[in-house]
Structure formats: structure tokens, C-alpha cells
Design a protein around this motif. Structure first.
Motif, PDB file in Angstrom:
ATOM      1  N   ALA A  48      -1.275   0.788   6.609  1.00 56.41           N
ATOM      2  CA  ALA A  48      -1.310   0.548   8.051  1.00 56.41           C
ATOM      3  C   ALA A  48      -0.534   1.633   8.802  1.00 56.41           C
ATOM      4  N   LEU A  49       0.639   1.982   8.319  1.00 59.71           N
ATOM      5  CA  LEU A  49       1.428   3.031   8.960  1.00 59.71           C
ATOM      6  C   LEU A  49       0.681   4.360   8.948  1.00 59.71           C
ATOM      7  N   ASN A  50       0.046   4.670   7.836  1.00 63.26           N
ATOM      8  CA  ASN A  50      -0.717   5.908   7.751  1.00 63.26           C
ATOM      9  C   ASN A  50      -1.896   5.902   8.720  1.00 63.26           C
ATOM     10  N   ALA A  51      -2.568   4.751   8.827  1.00 60.74           N
ATOM     11  CA  ALA A  51      -3.723   4.652   9.725  1.00 60.74           C
ATOM     12  C   ALA A  51      -3.300   4.762  11.190  1.00 60.74           C
ATOM     13  N   LEU A  52      -2.207   4.111  11.549  1.00 60.07           N
ATOM     14  CA  LEU A  52      -1.749   4.127  12.938  1.00 60.07           C
ATOM     15  C   LEU A  52      -1.292   5.510  13.373  1.00 60.07           C
ATOM     16  N   THR A  53      -0.736   6.267  12.444  1.00 55.32           N
ATOM     17  CA  THR A  53      -0.244   7.610  12.765  1.00 55.32           C
ATOM     18  C   THR A  53      -1.263   8.705  12.448  1.00 55.32           C
ATOM     19  N   GLU A  54      -2.389   8.301  11.866  1.00 53.02           N
ATOM     20  CA  GLU A  54      -3.442   9.241  11.470  1.00 53.02           C
ATOM     21  C   GLU A  54      -2.898  10.319  10.533  1.00 53.02           C
ATOM     22  N   GLN A  55      -2.028   9.872   9.626  1.00 48.85           N
ATOM     23  CA  GLN A  55      -1.474  10.760   8.605  1.00 48.85           C
ATOM     24  C   GLN A  55      -1.681  10.107   7.237  1.00 48.85           C
TER      25      GLN A  55
END
Length: 219
Positions: A48-55
């Protein structure tokens, strides 16, 4: 602190702390704004963190409990941070360590004055386990708003997804405006705009001032 919308794509890894007690040794005091991400070890928190930050690799996904136990802090800018709390409920960790972490997480939620909001992530197929409810109750008792984020929404058909979201909202209705419930898919981006909107509000210092004023009026 600027009140413009945060570009979450600019999020950068800041530090890892071995436990909550060491945060002040790594960070410049209990200042600024922090948003905590908490959830069971299989809730899809890193994804989720990766998806929200697009990283793709901001938050490392790992099944290794030792890595899960670190607190990872990410900087949005000089004053605002995302805090990835250790996944709770992992099976391979001794009971004594689980209890220690539960106590430490509760202390963090109750005593961290710069904490602006908590995202409690839950697999949409298995929401509101005992520890999830405990995290939500801790946060609300500390007058910290909660986003109950139902992850892996792509695993359910649309009708089943909406039914689960509505059921969870009903079960958490007693918490009033302190808890919002949304579905989310790291894979397909479902719910991403809503989540980013909530995070932006929590990052806004004027929103924090409004919340404090509202609490004083209620007292």
C-alpha cells in the motif's frame, strides 16, 4: 509548514528505529506531523505504501519477522512523515515479544503528540480481528482519527467488496467521525484518490488546529 497538497511521489526513506522508545534519538523531537500505518503482518502494508507513493521499493515487502519489527520512517518533507509501524500478529515471533510490541504500539498511539492520523490496514477478506480493533480503540481513545483501510480489494467481486465495506462501517459506527472506512487495491489502484485526499487533510496544519479547537469546544 506548507498547506499545499503533498506530492507523495517525493516521499523518501528517512530512518529505521529498532523500537518506539528510540524514535526521539533518530528524529528531531516529537514535532511536525506524523501519519502512522499499522496492520497485521499480512495486510499488505508495504504494498500500500509503495502504491500510494508510486515507488516500487520504498517500503520493502518481506515475510521475515525480523524486518517487520523495525519502525520505518519516511519523509514527505522537512516537517511531515509517514511511519510504518511493525506488523502485528506475526506467528513466528514469541508470545513475550508480541506482548511487548502491543504495549509499545499502544504507548506510541497514546503519547506521540505529533501523530495526526492512523491508517489501520486490514485484508478485506478478514477485517476487524481483535488486534485491529485494539489499534482502532487505542487511537480513538487518544483522539486520533483513523482510516480503516480494507486492502486487497481486487480479491473480491464488486458486490462482495461493497457489502464488506458497509458491514465494517456499521461495526465501527459507534466511533463516529473518528473512523473512516475505505477499500483499497495496491494492484489496481482502487481507492487511491480517496486515501491520498485523507492523508493530505491529515498533513494540513490548519486541519490540526481545527481539530484541537473542536475538542476544546466539546470539553
Amino acid at each position: 509548514m506548507s498547506e499545499s497538497r503533498i506530492d507523495f511521489r517525493q516521499t523518501k526513506f528517512l530512518i529505521s528505529a529498532p523500537d518506539i522508545a528510540h524514535l526521539d534519538q533518530y528524529l528531531p523531537g516529537d514535532v511536525g506531523v506524523e501519519i502512522a500505518f499499522a496492520g497485521r503482518s499480512n495486510a499488505g502494508k508495504s504494498s500500500a505504501l509503495n502504491a500510494l507513493t508510486e515507488q516500487k521499493n520504498l517500503a520493502r515487502t518481506s515475510k521475515t519477522p525480523g524486518r517487520t519489527q523495525l519502525i520505518n520512517v519516511f519523509a514527505l518533507d522537512d516537517d511531515r512523515r509517514l511511519v510504518d509501524l511493525p506488523g502485528y500478529g506475526f506467528a513466528q515471533v514469541p508470545l513475550a515479544m508480541k506482548k511487548k510490541w502491543q504495549a509499545a504500539l499502544g504507548e506510541y498511539l497514546q503519547k506521540r503528540s505529533c501523530l495526526s492520523g492512523v491508517v489501520v490496514l486490514m485484508d478485506i477478506r478478514h477485517p476487524l480481528k481483535d488486534l485491529d480493533m485494539q489499534m482502532i480503540e487505542w487511537a480513538v481513545m487518544s483522539e486520533i482519527p483513523v482510516l480503516a483501510l480494507l486492502t486487497k480489494a481486487d480479491k473480491l467481486a464488486q458486490s462482495a467488496k461493497m457489502k464488506t465495506v458497509n458491514d465494517v462501517r456499521k461495526k465501527l459506527a459507534d466511533f463516529g467521525d473518528w473512523v473512516q472506512v475505505e477499500s483499497f487495491s495496491s494492484l489496481k489502484g482502487t481507492g487511491k484518490p480517496k486515501v491520498l485526499g485523507i492523508l493530505n487533510k491529515w498533513c494540513n496544519p490548519q486541519w490540526l488546529l481545527d481539530q484541537q479547537a473542536q475538542e476544546q469546544q466539546q470539553d
